[in-house]
Structure formats: C-alpha cells, structure tokens
Design a protein around this motif. Structure first.
Motif, PDB file in Angstrom:
ATOM      1  N   LYS A  57       2.241   4.562   1.442  1.00 43.36           N
ATOM      2  CA  LYS A  57       1.543   3.571   0.917  1.00 43.36           C
ATOM      3  C   LYS A  57       2.035   2.117   0.849  1.00 43.36           C
ATOM      4  CE  LYS A  57      -2.047   2.917  -2.248  1.00 43.36           C
ATOM      5  NZ  LYS A  57      -3.007   3.376  -3.639  1.00 43.36           N
ATOM      6  N   GLU A  58       3.394   2.155   0.423  1.00 44.45           N
ATOM      7  CA  GLU A  58       4.223   1.111   0.075  1.00 44.45           C
ATOM      8  C   GLU A  58       4.625   0.455   1.514  1.00 44.45           C
ATOM      9  OE1 GLU A  58       6.068   4.308  -0.362  1.00 44.45           O
ATOM     10  OE2 GLU A  58       4.494   4.071  -2.132  1.00 44.45           O
ATOM     11  N   GLN A  59       4.492   1.144   2.518  1.00 45.01           N
ATOM     12  CA  GLN A  59       4.901   0.404   3.790  1.00 45.01           C
ATOM     13  C   GLN A  59       3.728   0.254   4.842  1.00 45.01           C
ATOM     14  OE1 GLN A  59       8.003   2.931   5.168  1.00 45.01           O
ATOM     15  NE2 GLN A  59       9.309   2.825   3.624  1.00 45.01           N
ATOM     16  N   GLU A  61       0.868  -0.890   6.982  1.00 47.46           N
ATOM     17  CA  GLU A  61       0.740  -2.461   7.533  1.00 47.46           C
ATOM     18  C   GLU A  61      -0.681  -3.043   7.332  1.00 47.46           C
ATOM     19  OE1 GLU A  61       2.481  -2.991  10.891  1.00 47.46           O
ATOM     20  OE2 GLU A  61       4.573  -2.519  10.405  1.00 47.46           O
ATOM     21  N   TRP A  67      -5.965   2.366   4.024  1.00 51.41           N
ATOM     22  CA  TRP A  67      -4.890   3.230   3.703  1.00 51.41           C
ATOM     23  C   TRP A  67      -5.632   4.453   2.925  1.00 51.41           C
ATOM     24  CZ3 TRP A  67      -3.222   5.791  -0.649  1.00 51.41           C
ATOM     25  CH2 TRP A  67      -2.332   6.827  -0.575  1.00 51.41           C
TER      26      TRP A  67
END
Length: 77
Positions: A57-59, A61, A67
C-alpha cells in the motif's frame, strides 16, 4: 472448468487476471514494460502473500481507491 477473474485492465497491454483451474490459481500479469509474467499458486493464501508483496500500500502508484479495488478483486477470487 477454468474460471477467469479480471483483477484490473487499464488497456490491452496492462492487465492482471487470475484463472482458477481446480485448486490451482494461475495469475497472469501483462504490462507494456515487462511483457507477460505468469505465476502459479496452489492456494489462495500463497497468492495473497504474493499480492501483498507485489502491491504494498505504501508504494502503490495509484489512488487508495484503486489499491482497495485491486485487493477486493483478489479476495473475491
């Protein structure tokens, strides 16, 4: 019988599908950068482990909605 699930499709060169063939899950990721990658999993937990590493989730785009939609599509396989 093979059941095919479309996880996402941006165009004919960027998509991800999962085919369920008995107990086997065949994940095909097609991108205009890398061509087609095929992964075979023998269980849903194994596939979800790959998904969590592939789409952290953090990466991610895209937007959080994108997501969430991808994760939900995988959970429905």
């Amino acid at each position: 019988m093979i059941k095919k699930h479309l996880i996402y499709k941006k165009d004919k060169w960027n998509m991800l599908t999962v085919e369920v063939n008995g107990k086997t899950l065949i994940l095909r990721e097609i991108s205009d950068q890398w061509g087609e990658e095929c992964h075979t999993f023998l269980s849903r937990p194994a596939m979800m482990h790959w998904v969590e590493e592939r789409f952290p989730k953090e990466q991610f785009e895209g937007s959080e909605e994108e997501w969430t939609a991808i994760m939900q599509a995988f959970k429905e396989v």
